[in-house]
Design a protein around this motif. Structure first.
Motif, PDB file in Angstrom:
ATOM      1  N   ILE A   9       0.840  -1.197   0.000  1.00 13.77           N
ATOM      2  CA  ILE A   9       0.000   0.000   0.000  1.00 13.77           C
ATOM      3  C   ILE A   9       0.874   1.246   0.000  1.00 13.77           C
ATOM      4  N   GLN A  10       1.924   1.242   0.815  1.00 10.34           N
ATOM      5  CA  GLN A  10       2.834   2.389   0.882  1.00 10.34           C
ATOM      6  C   GLN A  10       3.530   2.599  -0.462  1.00 10.34           C
ATOM      7  N   MET A  11       3.934   1.529  -1.133  1.00 11.82           N
ATOM      8  CA  MET A  11       4.582   1.645  -2.432  1.00 11.82           C
ATOM      9  C   MET A  11       3.618   2.241  -3.455  1.00 11.82           C
ATOM     10  N   ARG A  12       2.358   1.796  -3.440  1.00 16.28           N
ATOM     11  CA  ARG A  12       1.370   2.351  -4.365  1.00 16.28           C
ATOM     12  C   ARG A  12       1.134   3.829  -4.085  1.00 16.28           C
ATOM     13  N   ARG A  13       1.070   4.204  -2.803  1.00 16.84           N
ATOM     14  CA  ARG A  13       0.863   5.598  -2.421  1.00 16.84           C
ATOM     15  C   ARG A  13       2.049   6.449  -2.883  1.00 16.84           C
ATOM     16  N   ASP A  14       3.252   5.945  -2.692  1.00 19.57           N
ATOM     17  CA  ASP A  14       4.446   6.678  -3.124  1.00 19.57           C
ATOM     18  C   ASP A  14       4.462   6.842  -4.642  1.00 19.57           C
ATOM     19  N   ARG A  15       4.066   5.809  -5.363  1.00 20.98           N
ATOM     20  CA  ARG A  15       4.025   5.886  -6.828  1.00 20.98           C
ATOM     21  C   ARG A  15       2.988   6.908  -7.291  1.00 20.98           C
ATOM     22  N   ARG A  16       1.821   6.887  -6.656  1.00 16.53           N
ATOM     23  CA  ARG A  16       0.786   7.875  -6.994  1.00 16.53           C
ATOM     24  C   ARG A  16       1.273   9.288  -6.708  1.00 16.53           C
ATOM     25  N   CYS A  20       1.738  12.234  -9.394  1.00 19.70           N
ATOM     26  CA  CYS A  20       1.044  13.503  -9.172  1.00 19.70           C
ATOM     27  C   CYS A  20       2.022  14.668  -9.289  1.00 19.70           C
ATOM     28  N   HIS A  21       3.212  14.539  -8.693  1.00 19.58           N
ATOM     29  CA  HIS A  21       4.221  15.603  -8.770  1.00 19.58           C
ATOM     30  C   HIS A  21       4.682  15.819 -10.214  1.00 19.58           C
ATOM     31  N   ILE A  22       4.857  14.746 -10.945  1.00 22.43           N
ATOM     32  CA  ILE A  22       5.262  14.858 -12.354  1.00 22.43           C
ATOM     33  C   ILE A  22       4.184  15.584 -13.157  1.00 22.43           C
ATOM     34  N   ARG A  23       2.930  15.200 -12.928  1.00 31.40           N
ATOM     35  CA  ARG A  23       1.819  15.843 -13.627  1.00 31.40           C
ATOM     36  C   ARG A  23       1.735  17.331 -13.261  1.00 31.40           C
ATOM     37  N   ARG A  47      -8.410  17.133 -16.360  1.00 34.24           N
ATOM     38  CA  ARG A  47      -8.575  17.690 -15.023  1.00 34.24           C
ATOM     39  C   ARG A  47      -9.410  18.964 -15.100  1.00 34.24           C
ATOM     40  N   ASP A  48      -9.743  19.508 -13.962  1.00 38.89           N
ATOM     41  CA  ASP A  48     -10.476  20.768 -13.869  1.00 38.89           C
ATOM     42  C   ASP A  48      -9.486  21.933 -13.911  1.00 38.89           C
ATOM     43  N   ARG A  49      -9.952  23.081 -14.370  1.00 36.45           N
ATOM     44  CA  ARG A  49      -9.105  24.279 -14.439  1.00 36.45           C
ATOM     45  C   ARG A  49      -8.545  24.640 -13.064  1.00 36.45           C
ATOM     46  N   THR A  50      -9.352  24.474 -12.018  1.00 34.04           N
ATOM     47  CA  THR A  50      -8.877  24.820 -10.675  1.00 34.04           C
ATOM     48  C   THR A  50      -7.776  23.864 -10.212  1.00 34.04           C
ATOM     49  N   THR A  51      -7.818  22.629 -10.671  1.00 34.66           N
ATOM     50  CA  THR A  51      -6.767  21.661 -10.346  1.00 34.66           C
ATOM     51  C   THR A  51      -5.449  22.091 -10.978  1.00 34.66           C
ATOM     52  N   VAL A  52      -5.513  22.582 -12.196  1.00 34.42           N
ATOM     53  CA  VAL A  52      -4.304  23.068 -12.868  1.00 34.42           C
ATOM     54  C   VAL A  52      -3.756  24.285 -12.128  1.00 34.42           C
ATOM     55  N   GLY A  53      -4.638  25.187 -11.727  1.00 32.99           N
ATOM     56  CA  GLY A  53      -4.211  26.349 -10.953  1.00 32.99           C
ATOM     57  C   GLY A  53      -3.538  25.933  -9.660  1.00 32.99           C
ATOM     58  N   HIS A  54      -4.110  24.945  -8.984  1.00 31.45           N
ATOM     59  CA  HIS A  54      -3.517  24.432  -7.749  1.00 31.45           C
ATOM     60  C   HIS A  54      -2.135  23.838  -8.025  1.00 31.45           C
ATOM     61  N   ALA A  55      -2.024  23.076  -9.100  1.00 33.87           N
ATOM     62  CA  ALA A  55      -0.735  22.475  -9.458  1.00 33.87           C
ATOM     63  C   ALA A  55       0.319  23.557  -9.675  1.00 33.87           C
ATOM     64  N   CYS A  56      -0.060  24.630 -10.357  1.00 37.31           N
ATOM     65  CA  CYS A  56       0.886  25.727 -10.597  1.00 37.31           C
ATOM     66  C   CYS A  56       1.330  26.366  -9.292  1.00 37.31           C
ATOM     67  N   HIS A  57       0.408  26.544  -8.368  1.00 31.23           N
ATOM     68  CA  HIS A  57       0.760  27.118  -7.064  1.00 31.23           C
ATOM     69  C   HIS A  57       1.681  26.188  -6.278  1.00 31.23           C
ATOM     70  N   VAL A  58       1.394  24.893  -6.319  1.00 30.00           N
ATOM     71  CA  VAL A  58       2.219  23.916  -5.602  1.00 30.00           C
ATOM     72  C   VAL A  58       3.652  23.942  -6.134  1.00 30.00           C
TER      73      VAL A  58
END
Length: 92
Positions: A9-16, A20-23, A47-58
């Motif tokens: 489970i931890q390996m799957r979470r780390d992969r996700r 997510c960081h790459i995306r 994805r949603d536009r707000t998700t992209v905005g969040h990604a840019c902020h992150v």
């Protein structure tokens, strides 16, 4: 060797998390380096536009780390160079 369920489970979470960081970086570079509007990036990534905005902020927040900042800067330069050499981006 038998792997415990919690380790899998931890390996799957780390992969996700890694995916997510790459995306997030890809979305950020599309918006910042290629100047693609958030809604177009959202459609391209499913994805949603707000998700992209969040990604840019992150990503922007993570650029305080010098190593991460250099990595993103290299990706930006590479993408900009490739798109400009293929005539997609105009000369600035």
């Amino acid at each position: 060797m038998v792997m415990l369920a919690s380790h899998r489970i931890q390996m799957r979470r780390d992969r996700r998390r890694t995916l997510c960081h790459i995306r997030q970086i890809a979305m950020y570079v599309c918006h910042v380096a290629l100047q693609i509007p958030l809604y177009e990036i959202a459609a391209a990534f499913g994805r949603d536009r707000t998700t992209v905005g969040h990604a840019c902020h992150v990503v922007e927040d993570r650029r305080d780390d010098p190593a991460f900042d250099e990595f993103v800067a290299v990706v930006e330069r590479t993408v900009t160079s490739v798109f400009r050499s293929n005539g997609v981006l105009g000369n600035e």
